[in-house]
Design a protein around this motif. Structure first.
Motif, PDB file in Angstrom:
ATOM      1  N   PRO A 286      29.127  19.186   3.469  1.00 27.81           N
ATOM      2  CA  PRO A 286      28.210  18.661   4.483  1.00 27.81           C
ATOM      3  C   PRO A 286      27.292  19.756   5.024  1.00 27.81           C
ATOM      4  O   PRO A 286      27.512  20.949   4.798  1.00 27.81           O
ATOM      5  CB  PRO A 286      29.163  18.158   5.572  1.00 27.81           C
ATOM      6  CG  PRO A 286      30.364  19.052   5.455  1.00 27.81           C
ATOM      7  CD  PRO A 286      30.494  19.373   3.988  1.00 27.81           C
ATOM      8  N   GLU A 287      26.265  19.334   5.734  1.00 22.92           N
ATOM      9  CA  GLU A 287      25.345  20.284   6.360  1.00 22.92           C
ATOM     10  C   GLU A 287      26.033  20.968   7.543  1.00 22.92           C
ATOM     11  O   GLU A 287      26.768  20.338   8.300  1.00 22.92           O
ATOM     12  CB  GLU A 287      24.089  19.562   6.848  1.00 22.92           C
ATOM     13  CG  GLU A 287      23.190  19.052   5.733  1.00 22.92           C
ATOM     14  CD  GLU A 287      22.516  20.183   4.971  1.00 22.92           C
ATOM     15  OE1 GLU A 287      22.239  21.229   5.590  1.00 22.92           O
ATOM     16  OE2 GLU A 287      22.289  20.015   3.759  1.00 22.92           O
ATOM     17  N   LEU A 288      25.767  22.260   7.677  1.00 20.62           N
ATOM     18  CA  LEU A 288      26.311  23.014   8.799  1.00 20.62           C
ATOM     19  C   LEU A 288      25.188  23.379   9.764  1.00 20.62           C
ATOM     20  O   LEU A 288      24.039  23.566   9.352  1.00 20.62           O
ATOM     21  CB  LEU A 288      27.000  24.289   8.311  1.00 20.62           C
ATOM     22  CG  LEU A 288      28.233  24.107   7.425  1.00 20.62           C
ATOM     23  CD1 LEU A 288      28.792  25.470   7.018  1.00 20.62           C
ATOM     24  CD2 LEU A 288      29.311  23.298   8.141  1.00 20.62           C
ATOM     25  N   PRO A 289      25.506  23.503  11.035  1.00 23.26           N
ATOM     26  CA  PRO A 289      24.461  23.805  12.018  1.00 23.26           C
ATOM     27  C   PRO A 289      24.100  25.289  12.038  1.00 23.26           C
ATOM     28  O   PRO A 289      24.890  26.151  11.637  1.00 23.26           O
ATOM     29  CB  PRO A 289      25.117  23.399  13.339  1.00 23.26           C
ATOM     30  CG  PRO A 289      26.579  23.646  13.111  1.00 23.26           C
ATOM     31  CD  PRO A 289      26.818  23.287  11.669  1.00 23.26           C
TER      32      PRO A 289
ATOM     33  N   GLU B  88      37.394  15.841   3.053  1.00 22.11           N
ATOM     34  CA  GLU B  88      37.845  15.785   4.444  1.00 22.11           C
ATOM     35  C   GLU B  88      38.067  17.186   5.011  1.00 22.11           C
ATOM     36  O   GLU B  88      37.813  17.435   6.194  1.00 22.11           O
ATOM     37  CB  GLU B  88      39.135  14.965   4.542  1.00 22.11           C
ATOM     38  CG  GLU B  88      38.950  13.475   4.321  1.00 22.11           C
ATOM     39  CD  GLU B  88      38.925  13.087   2.847  1.00 22.11           C
ATOM     40  OE1 GLU B  88      38.887  13.994   1.989  1.00 22.11           O
ATOM     41  OE2 GLU B  88      38.956  11.874   2.551  1.00 22.11           O
ATOM     42  N   PHE B  89      38.533  18.098   4.161  1.00 20.91           N
ATOM     43  CA  PHE B  89      38.736  19.485   4.589  1.00 20.91           C
ATOM     44  C   PHE B  89      37.399  20.121   4.966  1.00 20.91           C
ATOM     45  O   PHE B  89      37.268  20.771   6.018  1.00 20.91           O
ATOM     46  CB  PHE B  89      39.404  20.255   3.450  1.00 20.91           C
ATOM     47  CG  PHE B  89      39.825  21.667   3.789  1.00 20.91           C
ATOM     48  CD1 PHE B  89      40.387  21.979   5.018  1.00 20.91           C
ATOM     49  CD2 PHE B  89      39.675  22.685   2.854  1.00 20.91           C
ATOM     50  CE1 PHE B  89      40.789  23.278   5.313  1.00 20.91           C
ATOM     51  CE2 PHE B  89      40.071  23.978   3.135  1.00 20.91           C
ATOM     52  CZ  PHE B  89      40.625  24.277   4.368  1.00 20.91           C
ATOM     53  N   LEU B  90      36.377  19.910   4.126  1.00 18.55           N
ATOM     54  CA  LEU B  90      35.049  20.445   4.426  1.00 18.55           C
ATOM     55  C   LEU B  90      34.448  19.760   5.654  1.00 18.55           C
ATOM     56  O   LEU B  90      33.755  20.397   6.457  1.00 18.55           O
ATOM     57  CB  LEU B  90      34.126  20.273   3.223  1.00 18.55           C
ATOM     58  CG  LEU B  90      34.513  21.032   1.941  1.00 18.55           C
ATOM     59  CD1 LEU B  90      33.531  20.710   0.820  1.00 18.55           C
ATOM     60  CD2 LEU B  90      34.565  22.529   2.177  1.00 18.55           C
ATOM     61  N   ALA B  91      34.718  18.463   5.800  1.00 16.07           N
ATOM     62  CA  ALA B  91      34.214  17.744   6.973  1.00 16.07           C
ATOM     63  C   ALA B  91      34.843  18.288   8.253  1.00 16.07           C
ATOM     64  O   ALA B  91      34.183  18.361   9.303  1.00 16.07           O
ATOM     65  CB  ALA B  91      34.496  16.250   6.834  1.00 16.07           C
ATOM     66  N   TRP B  92      36.127  18.671   8.181  1.00 15.68           N
ATOM     67  CA  TRP B  92      36.771  19.293   9.348  1.00 15.68           C
ATOM     68  C   TRP B  92      36.073  20.609   9.695  1.00 15.68           C
ATOM     69  O   TRP B  92      35.831  20.902  10.868  1.00 15.68           O
ATOM     70  CB  TRP B  92      38.251  19.536   9.052  1.00 15.68           C
ATOM     71  CG  TRP B  92      38.963  20.257  10.160  1.00 15.68           C
ATOM     72  CD1 TRP B  92      39.535  19.708  11.270  1.00 15.68           C
ATOM     73  CD2 TRP B  92      39.147  21.674  10.271  1.00 15.68           C
ATOM     74  NE1 TRP B  92      40.066  20.694  12.071  1.00 15.68           N
ATOM     75  CE2 TRP B  92      39.843  21.908  11.480  1.00 15.68           C
ATOM     76  CE3 TRP B  92      38.798  22.757   9.476  1.00 15.68           C
ATOM     77  CZ2 TRP B  92      40.192  23.189  11.902  1.00 15.68           C
ATOM     78  CZ3 TRP B  92      39.142  24.038   9.894  1.00 15.68           C
ATOM     79  CH2 TRP B  92      39.834  24.243  11.094  1.00 15.68           C
ATOM     80  N   MET B  93      35.729  21.403   8.687  1.00 15.32           N
ATOM     81  CA  MET B  93      35.000  22.650   8.939  1.00 15.32           C
ATOM     82  C   MET B  93      33.664  22.358   9.626  1.00 15.32           C
ATOM     83  O   MET B  93      33.254  23.076  10.551  1.00 15.32           O
ATOM     84  CB  MET B  93      34.761  23.396   7.624  1.00 15.32           C
ATOM     85  CG  MET B  93      36.011  23.850   6.902  1.00 15.32           C
ATOM     86  SD  MET B  93      35.580  24.729   5.370  1.00 15.32           S
ATOM     87  CE  MET B  93      37.152  24.732   4.518  1.00 15.32           C
ATOM     88  N   GLN B  94      32.988  21.306   9.162  1.00 11.19           N
ATOM     89  CA  GLN B  94      31.706  20.948   9.777  1.00 11.19           C
ATOM     90  C   GLN B  94      31.886  20.601  11.254  1.00 11.19           C
ATOM     91  O   GLN B  94      31.102  21.038  12.111  1.00 11.19           O
ATOM     92  CB  GLN B  94      31.079  19.767   9.033  1.00 11.19           C
ATOM     93  CG  GLN B  94      29.724  19.343   9.601  1.00 11.19           C
ATOM     94  CD  GLN B  94      29.287  17.978   9.087  1.00 11.19           C
ATOM     95  OE1 GLN B  94      30.097  17.049   9.013  1.00 11.19           O
ATOM     96  NE2 GLN B  94      28.019  17.856   8.721  1.00 11.19           N
TER      97      GLN B  94
END
Length: 430
Positions: free
Chosen positions: A303-306, A266-272
């Motif tokens: 997750p993938e980042l833009p 969830e922490f990484l998803a927030w970064m995304q």
């Protein structure tokens, strides 16, 4: 005074309690006290180490790692090492089954094998030396059982220092609570009843313990908050560690991401989500740097980042190395706990750097929120919310300002400095 400290982790191990107690002991030595430390054996460290009035006694059946990430070795492996690696891979399933079975049966925690060697060492020391006080440090809780055994032999003034709760911690229990919950409560109650003073890091933990053990006076439980080791911060003033070039914003998190107390996915998803919202503004790339020990590969769940945004997973590294990254970061990140009784010790070190801080919260009553309330350059962000203009504007202002570390704020030193924290413990002993 002459003080005996029993702590499963101590320098050079990389862990919050090892950092804290290494700094406290150095303050006591500077004040003229003598200290003996009983701790676990460590790779590359002698079993007995004398540093002037400090003697470190490392004991146990096996040596543990210091926790620093080792650099990978390039080049072709020898045939012998290839065979060893093949055998190691073949036995992984068996080792996993055995380890899982042992984890379900061990008590009180992962350091149970250290109990007998530590008791022998501590009892020998108390037989040979007259101590003025004893301090035991957790986690793990095994350290306090060592103290309990010693206290039965010689009734020293005994300070029980608790980093994380034991008997009521259900989010990340140290043993099989379905099997051992009554034993956990009974053992911790006995430790509390024998201790001269019990120390916790925040008032919420103090309240819960008072409710859990109503027969123990709350006056026996003291709160001593997190610590800033000023010397460790100010001694590290290296050149910028960044190898990435170009106009990027560097956001740095340092700490462990253990489920379920913290939620790495969830922490990484927030970064995304922040990266996607940031891209709409057309700003420079966001580079997210994550340092610390994690139970699973963050690369596998990231997750993938833009665009040109990137994750950088550094693992656990030496403290002076991560300090350099923190000092040269544009924004510092804190991943809040899901509990309301655990306070991340690194938050005051973040504050000491006078850097912008984004506190990503997972509990509305996270004690970090209160700790940061008097710190002007921070923002709280709820993990499941879509990033608003407040978060994006905060990152933008921080990137433009590029504030660099100069010196630790004197008001923070007065409250959280190593001398202040060591003095608070010393007053409990006196």
């Amino acid at each position: 005074m002459r003080i005996l400290v029993a702590s499963y982790t101590f320098e050079p191990v990389i862990s919050p309690r090892a950092f804290r107690w290494g700094a406290i002991v150095r303050q006591w030595l500077a004040a003229g006290h003598e200290v003996d430390v009983v701790t676990a054996r460590v790779d590359g460290a002698p079993d007995i180490e004398q540093q002037g009035p400090l003697t470190i006694h490392r004991c146990g059946y096996a040596r543990r790692s210091t926790g620093a990430t080792q650099p990978s070795q390039n080049g072709a492996a020898s045939s012998g090492s290839s065979v060893r690696q093949s055998l190691k891979r073949a036995t992984v399933p068996i080792q996993s089954i055995v380890a899982k079975g042992w984890r379900s049966l061990r008590w009180p925690d992962y350091a149970s094998g250290w109990y007998l060697p530590a008791c022998r060492q501590a009892l020998q020391l108390t037989a040979d030396t007259r101590y003025d006080a004893m301090v035991t440090v957790s986690h793990p809780f095994t350290s306090h059982l060592v103290g309990l055994r010693v206290h039965r032999r010689c009734a020293l003034p005994w300070i029980v220092d608790i980093g994380d709760p034991f008997s009521f911690s259900t989010e990340m229990p140290l043993n099989n609570v379905r099997l051992y919950r009554p034993f956990n409560l009974a053992a911790e109650r006995k430790v509390f009843s024998r201790a001269s003073k019990v120390v916790v890091t925040n008032d919420r933990t103090r309240e819960i313990y008072a409710q859990t053990f109503p027969g123990i006076s709350i006056d026996r439980i003291s709160t001593i908050g997190p610590m800033i080791d000023v010397s460790a911060i100010e001694e590290v003033r290296g050149e910028s560690p960044w190898s990435d070039e170009g106009d990027v914003v560097r956001l740095v998190f340092a700490g462990n991401l253990f489920n379920p107390v913290r939620r790495p996915k969830e922490f990484l998803a927030w970064m995304q989500k922040v990266s996607f919202a940031w891209q709409q503004r057309g700003g420079p790339a966001l580079h997210w740097h994550v340092f610390g020990d994690n139970p699973e590969s963050l690369e596998s769940v990231s997750p993938e980042l833009p665009g040109q945004d990137r994750f950088h997973f550094h693992g656990r590294v030496k403290r002076d190395e991560v300090a350099t990254y923190l000092q040269h970061a544009d924004v510092l990140l804190n991943c809040g706990n899901t509990t309301d009784y655990q306070l991340a010790s690194k938050i005051v070190e973040y504050m000491a750097l006078s850097k912008p801080i984004i506190n990503v919260t997972f509990n509305r009553n996270d004690p970090v929120i209160g700790t940061l309330s008097g710190y002007r350059n921070h923002i709280n962000a709820w993990w499941d919310d879509e990033p608003g203009d407040d978060v994006l504007d905060f990152i933008d202002r921080s990137a433009r300002a590029r504030e660099r570390f100069r010196a630790v704020d004197s008001s923070l030193v007065a409250s959280y400095g190593a001398a202040a924290i060591a003095g608070a413990y010393e007053r409990l002993i006196a």
